[in-house]
Design an enzyme around this catalytic site. Structure first.
Site, short mmCIF file in Angstrom:
data_model
loop_
_atom_site.label_atom_id
_atom_site.label_comp_id
_atom_site.label_asym_id
_atom_site.label_seq_id
_atom_site.Cartn_x
_atom_site.Cartn_y
_atom_site.Cartn_z
N ASP A 75 28.09 76.91 38.97
CA ASP A 75 27.38 77.44 40.32
C ASP A 75 26.45 78.40 39.68
O ASP A 75 26.46 79.09 38.66
CB ASP A 75 28.30 78.03 41.52
N GLU A 140 31.65 81.42 40.87
CA GLU A 140 31.88 82.70 40.07
C GLU A 140 30.88 83.69 40.76
O GLU A 140 30.80 84.62 40.68
CB GLU A 140 31.47 82.27 38.54
ZN LIG Z 1 27.55 83.77 34.92
#
Ligand SMILES: [Zn+2]
Length: 398
Positions: A75, A140
């Site tokens: 991501d 994340e």
């Molecule tokens: Zn990162």
């Protein structure tokens, strides 16, 4: 498709617009790289109330030990105003030796290089004597609730065990080879609310200004250093990040005032011991009255943010040395071993196996025109390749 070329790998990944929490096709691209190499690829959707569903990926080749994990995220943060980019953020165009795109360094670049390194290793030596796995999350940059933490639990419940992990986040401040992260500081946040008595600023004896009390309390948090640093960590540092009363009037003493703070702490403390120290300071400051002479102790309450990040330090010499030697061999530079910067998903992994972090140069991460030099991609692939060889050689002889 051969996955041995990190530039091709990265271009394919960048062209998937995987802004958290969207998968954007990035995990499918990764699966298409890993499956032909012999990896068993599993896609895991994680759910939690109040957060978007997130797709994650776990892939493993080999069944026995030693078992090396590579961890990272596909991501990316949003591109911002696309018109500000000199090359479109999801086009992966190359210009003057630089590859442009969101995620180029944070951290699709790290994944692209690790895949290329593993592909070359398998091409040259066949499947590893042991196992290599990829633990890749799509959460994340977001709340990080449906990502690495849950994926690790899912894998551990299936009986997965790892001997070491490398996280491919961008760790180098200026040049490839600068820095390996061998730990991270912890992070703890809270919000203090002081109750006062609202009133007219011309009649302060009839009111009780909560700002006076709040300043006493925040001063006590910022005044004395919490420590002076340790061998591997800088001093712990607390910042008051906001002070609010919500009061638009200049002649009204507000009824209450709040302040938020965040502390980045070293291995002198645990989150628990630090909370106790903060309470001790607040209690002492509430009772003393330099700004509120003759008044009762400050009435306050503190609410801690959920899920503090715990401090950790990796002490696995074989892992650190395997990586340091690889960096030195390929770049000629001896990397610094550091614990600086923000938190990362390594904070979850450290509960399962020793973990270190090394990736690209981080200068353009999250910025407009995020980019990586094509040369660095080849260099990082070679570093990862050398690391894989070093680590397995050591693990098998140990
Ligand atoms: Zn990162």
């Amino acid at each position: 498709m051969s996955a041995t070329n990190p530039v091709n790998n990265l271009q394919a990944l960048i062209r998937c617009p995987s802004v958290t929490p969207a998968e954007g096709g990035a995990l499918s691209v990764l699966e298409a790289m890993l499956a032909p190499l012999g990896f068993k690829v599993e896609r895991v959707v994680a759910r939690a109330e109040g957060t978007p569903d997130v797709e994650n990926l776990y892939a493993r080749i080999g069944s026995g030990g030693p078992h090396l994990m590579f961890a990272g995220h596909t991501d990316v943060v949003p591109p911002g105003n696309e018109a500000d980019w000199s090359h479109p953020p999801f086009a992966a165009e190359i210009s003057d030796g630089m590859l442009f795109g969101r995620g180029a360094v944070d951290m699709k670049g790290g994944i692209a290089c690790f895949v290329a390194a593993v592909a070359r290793h398998i091409e040259k030596h066949g499947a590893p004597e042991g196992s290599i796995s990829f633990l890749i999350t799509g959460d994340e940059e977001g709340p990080a609730i449906n990502g690495t933490d849950k994926l690790l639990q899912w894998a551990a419940e299936k009986g997965e065990k790892w001997d070491a992990c490398l996280v491919g986040e961008p760790t180098n401040p200026d040049v490839l080879g600068d820095m390996i992260k061998i730990g991270r500081r912890g992070s703890l946040s809270g919000r203090i609310t002081v109750q006062g008595v609202q009133g007219h600023s011309a009649y302060p004896h009839l009111a009780d200004n909560p700002i006076r009390g709040l300043l006493q309390l925040t001063h006590a948090l910022m005044d004395e250093p919490f420590d002076h640093g340790t061998t591997n960590f800088p001093p712990s540092n607390l910042e008051v990040t906001t002070i609010d009363t919500g009061n638009p009037a200049v002649n009204v003493i507000p009824a209450k005032a709040t302040a938020a703070f965040n502390i980045r702490f070293n291995d002198t403390w645990t989150a628990d011991s630090l909370q106790s120290e903060i309470i001790r300071r607040l209690e002492a400051a509430a009772a003393e009255g330099s700004l509120r002479p003759g008044r009762d102790p400050v009435r306050y309450e503190i609410v801690w943010n959920e899920r503090p990040s715990h401090v950790f330090l990796t002490r696995n010499d074989a892992l650190i040395e395997s990586l340091s030697l690889a960096v030195e061999k390929i770049t000629g530079r001896r990397p610094a071993l550091s614990t600086t910067g923000g938190t990362s998903d390594a904070r979850f992994i450290k509960d399962y196996c020793p973990v270190v972090e090394f990736g690209l140069v981080g200068q353009t991460m999250h910025m407009v025109d995020e980019r990586v030099s094509v040369e660095d991609l080849e260099t990082l692939t070679n570093i990862y390749g050398s690391f894989i060889a070093n680590w397995f050689a050591h693990a098998r002889s140990a």
